[in-house]
Design an enzyme around this catalytic site. Structure first.
Site, PDB file in Angstrom:
ATOM      1  N   GLY A  65       0.209  -1.897   6.616  1.00 44.81           N
ATOM      2  CA  GLY A  65       0.596  -2.892   7.624  1.00 44.81           C
ATOM      3  C   GLY A  65      -0.587  -3.797   7.942  1.00 44.81           C
ATOM      4  N   CYS A  85       0.848  -1.199   0.000  1.00 43.09           N
ATOM      5  CA  CYS A  85       0.000   0.000   0.000  1.00 43.09           C
ATOM      6  C   CYS A  85       0.881   1.246   0.000  1.00 43.09           C
ATOM      7  CB  CYS A  85      -0.857   0.016   1.253  1.00 43.09           C
ATOM      8  SG  CYS A  85      -1.838  -1.463   1.464  1.00 43.09           S
ATOM      9  N   GLU A 110      14.373 -23.855 -10.739  1.00 44.41           N
ATOM     10  CA  GLU A 110      14.036 -22.434 -10.561  1.00 44.41           C
ATOM     11  C   GLU A 110      15.242 -21.556 -10.863  1.00 44.41           C
ATOM     12  OE1 GLU A 110      11.495 -20.815 -10.456  1.00 44.41           O
ATOM     13  OE2 GLU A 110      12.088 -18.865  -9.702  1.00 44.41           O
ATOM     14  N   ARG A 118       4.026   0.651  -7.376  1.00 48.63           N
ATOM     15  CA  ARG A 118       4.054  -0.357  -6.300  1.00 48.63           C
ATOM     16  C   ARG A 118       2.952  -1.380  -6.464  1.00 48.63           C
ATOM     17  NH1 ARG A 118       6.359   2.115  -1.454  1.00 48.63           N
ATOM     18  NH2 ARG A 118       5.025   0.795  -0.204  1.00 48.63           N
ATOM     19  N   LYS A 177       4.041 -10.509 -17.051  1.00 48.01           N
ATOM     20  CA  LYS A 177       4.023 -10.829 -15.620  1.00 48.01           C
ATOM     21  C   LYS A 177       2.922 -11.842 -15.309  1.00 48.01           C
ATOM     22  CE  LYS A 177       5.165 -10.724 -11.371  1.00 48.01           C
ATOM     23  NZ  LYS A 177       6.373 -11.515 -10.981  1.00 48.01           N
ATOM     24  N   LYS A 237      15.285 -18.631 -13.715  1.00 52.50           N
ATOM     25  CA  LYS A 237      15.694 -17.238 -13.444  1.00 52.50           C
ATOM     26  C   LYS A 237      16.759 -16.809 -14.442  1.00 52.50           C
ATOM     27  CE  LYS A 237      13.025 -15.944 -11.547  1.00 52.50           C
ATOM     28  NZ  LYS A 237      12.062 -16.992 -11.433  1.00 52.50           N
ATOM     29  N   TRP A 294      -3.213  -2.236  -1.331  1.00 53.61           N
ATOM     30  CA  TRP A 294      -2.863  -3.583  -1.822  1.00 53.61           C
ATOM     31  C   TRP A 294      -3.590  -4.520  -0.862  1.00 53.61           C
ATOM     32  CZ3 TRP A 294      -0.632  -6.214  -5.684  1.00 53.61           C
ATOM     33  CH2 TRP A 294      -0.203  -7.520  -5.463  1.00 53.61           C
TER      34      TRP A 294
END
Ligand code: AGP
Length: 613
Positions: free
Chosen positions: A106, A2, A486, A27, A608, A490, A79
């Site tokens: 939070g 957030c 993985e 963000r 994404k 990457k 978020w």
């Protein structure tokens, strides 16, 4: 994560606030809102979706002069963590009186008990959020001094917060405080800006004050008075940001990927927070919606996903069988949906997806539902399609992952799968003592990853020796086999080196034909069962001239001596060791790609979230 913006000073606060939110858009978030003081009355506009939607909503609902005359307000991009991304759940939230407004980053862990107490005092809530409870608590504590009311409320809070509070009863000031969620205060000329991220401050000033945990500040247009929560004055230096807007979005990191790798101690702490029960030696995953009896009666766990999420599932497969004594298998989501899977009511299907929107995984969920299986999801995006269609599961709380190459989501997926396996295990074969011991291992994960990240510079140096190859092999055994897969993914997806992951024993069944002098072999040879066999496989590679980069356990000199280069990981449980080991490979891949001058955050051909078949 957030975003928070607070503004006090010159006219047109609403525009300042909305522009500040725009600088936090990178963000990632799913709804936004703004509150201003107008004629000593709090007025709020909120909207799901992008900041542009909020701007349109405010301009449609508010008279034009409100934009020109207001000088103070707070704003937020959300978020979602508690409750889906809807207008009613968006911040700011009001207290019972409607005269106190709050924005919050939070997680308030004890919000349920606080909410029940306030309901008992006649409070009415509209949202599903923990934040609205805090707003009501502040209002309930307000006996005519907003600063003291915020202090009194925060003393009752368990969890993390970064907040900004506005009151119609005390115009001309904003109260801001932090514990575990950043707050930075920009000192302007006749204006002060509060933000969760320096990116929102840059347009006004480079002079900032960073609050520390348990700092609380009374902010006006030309003063910042910082205290602790016991009202004792605190001195914090004014720092120079020295950042341009682009750099600030990435928190000073060159790429989002490197920022997100470095966020992993925090994201893992968020994924674990409140979910380990050291009394019962188990985990608390309320979202699974399962009783101990249902868990005890499960016949099989089927883990489905794509790409990195598939690799997380492969680690989970070892965890469920080792810890929970239940048959576990992994299926690539696209394969699962078309193979007419044999499933029944004793099968638990876990759909793993960071975005919660991957088309193949969503289709696999629908197929599993058709077959009558017990279906749940492991998602990072609250309210995503897969999360909603499964209706149960566990959120990662990793925060938004911007870089296409998944890093913090993967490690949070693994740690949540370990907690799920612990929960199943305690319902089936794990003793309380064994459960407590494993829970302690999980609790250490954020610190272990922090130790890996401190090797960043050394890993960057090592990467120099591997950046100019066009092929690479990654090998591992046991739970380190999916880590090899993985690590290869990457490297290939951001450096465009043709990298392949293999089980260490598999090389000699064909792929070793590809080894020539200097071919890089990245060998995960942590001190876990099967290590000696892996060292043997490494010798087979060396005999053919390969260059070996080893991932070895701290203090394991025998393994280190088999390598041309090595990166050490802390000694810990074999299943837990997968997480620091993969962080080493994330950093390795990142630095190789950086040295090769690749576009790291948005690699060619990739998206994404793959929302098509
Ligand atoms: C991993 O770095 C890739 N971005 C990709 O493999 C990704 O993991 C895959 O597309 C699955 O995405 P999801 O977790 O959002 O379902």
């Amino acid at each position: 994560m957030c975003g928070i913006v607070g503004y006090i000073g010159k006219a047109d606060a609403a525009t300042m606030l909305i522009n500040g939110l725009r600088r936090l858009e990178y963000r990632g978030y799913d709804s936004a809102g703004v509150a201003v003081l107008d004629d000593d009355r709090i007025v709020i506009a909120k909207a799901p979706g992008k900041v542009a939607a909020l701007s349109e909503r405010a301009r449609a609902e508010w008279p034009a002069e409100r934009f020109s005359r207001t000088t103070i307000g707070i704003a937020h991009t959300r978020w979602a963590t508690h409750g889906p991304p809807t207008e009613v759940n968006a911040h700011p939230h009001l207290d019972q009186s409607g005269e106190v407004a709050l924005v919050h980053n939070g997680i308030i862990e004890n919000y349920r008990s606080l909410r029940a107490r306030l309901v008992g005092k006649g409070h009415h809530f509209y949202s599903e959020t923990d934040t609205e409870v805090l707003a009501h608590l502040i209002g309930d504590c307000d006996k005519g001094n907003l600063f003291q009311a915020v202090c009194d409320a925060l003393h009752q809070v368990e969890g993390t917060f970064g907040i900004a509070v506005l009151s119609a009863r005390e115009p001309g000031k904003i109260i801001t405080a932090r514990r575990g969620s950043p707050i930075v205060i920009g000192i302007g000329d006749g204006e002060t800006i509060i933000a969760s991220d320096a990116a929102a401050i840059l347009a006004h000033t480079q002079r900032v004050i960073y609050l520390d945990d348990n700092d609380i500040a009374i902010v006006t247009a030309d003063s910042v008075d910082i205290r602790d929560l016991h009202n004792i004055p605190v001195t914090r230096e004014i720092a120079e940001l020295g950042l341009d807007a682009a750099a600030a979005e990435k928190g000073g990191f060159e790429h989002f990927m490197l920022k997100e790798i470095h966020e992993q101690p925090d994201s893992l702490a968020n994924a674990i927070r409140g979910r380990l029960d050291f009394n019962l030696g188990s985990s608390v995953l309320a979202g699974m919606g399962t009783s101990p009896r249902e868990l005890a009666e499960l016949g099989r766990v089927v883990l489905i996903g794509c790409g990195t999420s598939l690799h997380a599932g492969l680690v989970g497969e070892y965890a469920f069988e080792d810890l929970a004594d239940v048959h576990a298998e992994v299926q690539q989501a696209a394969e699962f949906r078309y193979r007419n899977p044999i499933l029944g009511s004793r099968d638990l299907v876990v759909a793993i997806s960071q975005s919660g929107e991957t088309a193949d995984t969503l289709a696999a969920v629908r197929e599993a539902n058709q077959k009558g299986a017990f279906v749940m999801s492991l998602c990072n995006v609250v309210g995503s399609t897969i999360a909603r269609e499964t209706g149960r599961g566990v959120y990662l709380h990793a925060g938004p992952e911007i870089s296409v190459a998944s890093t913090k989501a993967f490690t949070c997926q693994v740690v949540v799968l370990l907690m799920m396996a612990l929960k199943l295990g305690r319902g089936r074969r794990f003793s309380r003592e064994e459960g407590i011991r494993f829970a302690r291992e999980i609790e250490m994960v954020p610190a272990l990853v922090g130790r890996m990240i401190r090797q960043n510079a050394r890993i960057a140096d090592i990467a120099e020796g591997y950046a100019h190859n066009e092929h690479a092999f990654f090998i591992g055994r046991g739970p380190m086999y999916p880590v090899a897969l993985e690590g290869a993914l990457k490297l290939k997806e951001i450096s465009y080196i043709h990298a392949e992951g293999y089980h260490a024993a598999e090389l000699k069944h064909g792929p070793i034909a590809l080894l020539v002098k200097g071919t890089p072999v990245i060998a995960i040879a942590c001190d876990i069962p099967g290590k000696d066999k892996t060292l043997g496989n490494i010798e087979e590679c060396r005999a053919r001239g390969a260059r070996i980069l080893g991932i070895v356990t701290e203090g394991d000199q025998e393994a280190a001596e088999c390598m041309d280069d090595f990166i050490t990981v802390p000694r810990c449980h074999p299943l837990v060791a997968t997480i620091p080991a993969v962080v080493a490979l994330q950093l390795f891949a990142y630095h190789v790609a950086r040295i090769r001058g690749c576009e790291i955050d948005q690699p060619r051909n990739l998206a994404k979230s793959v929302t098509v078949e």
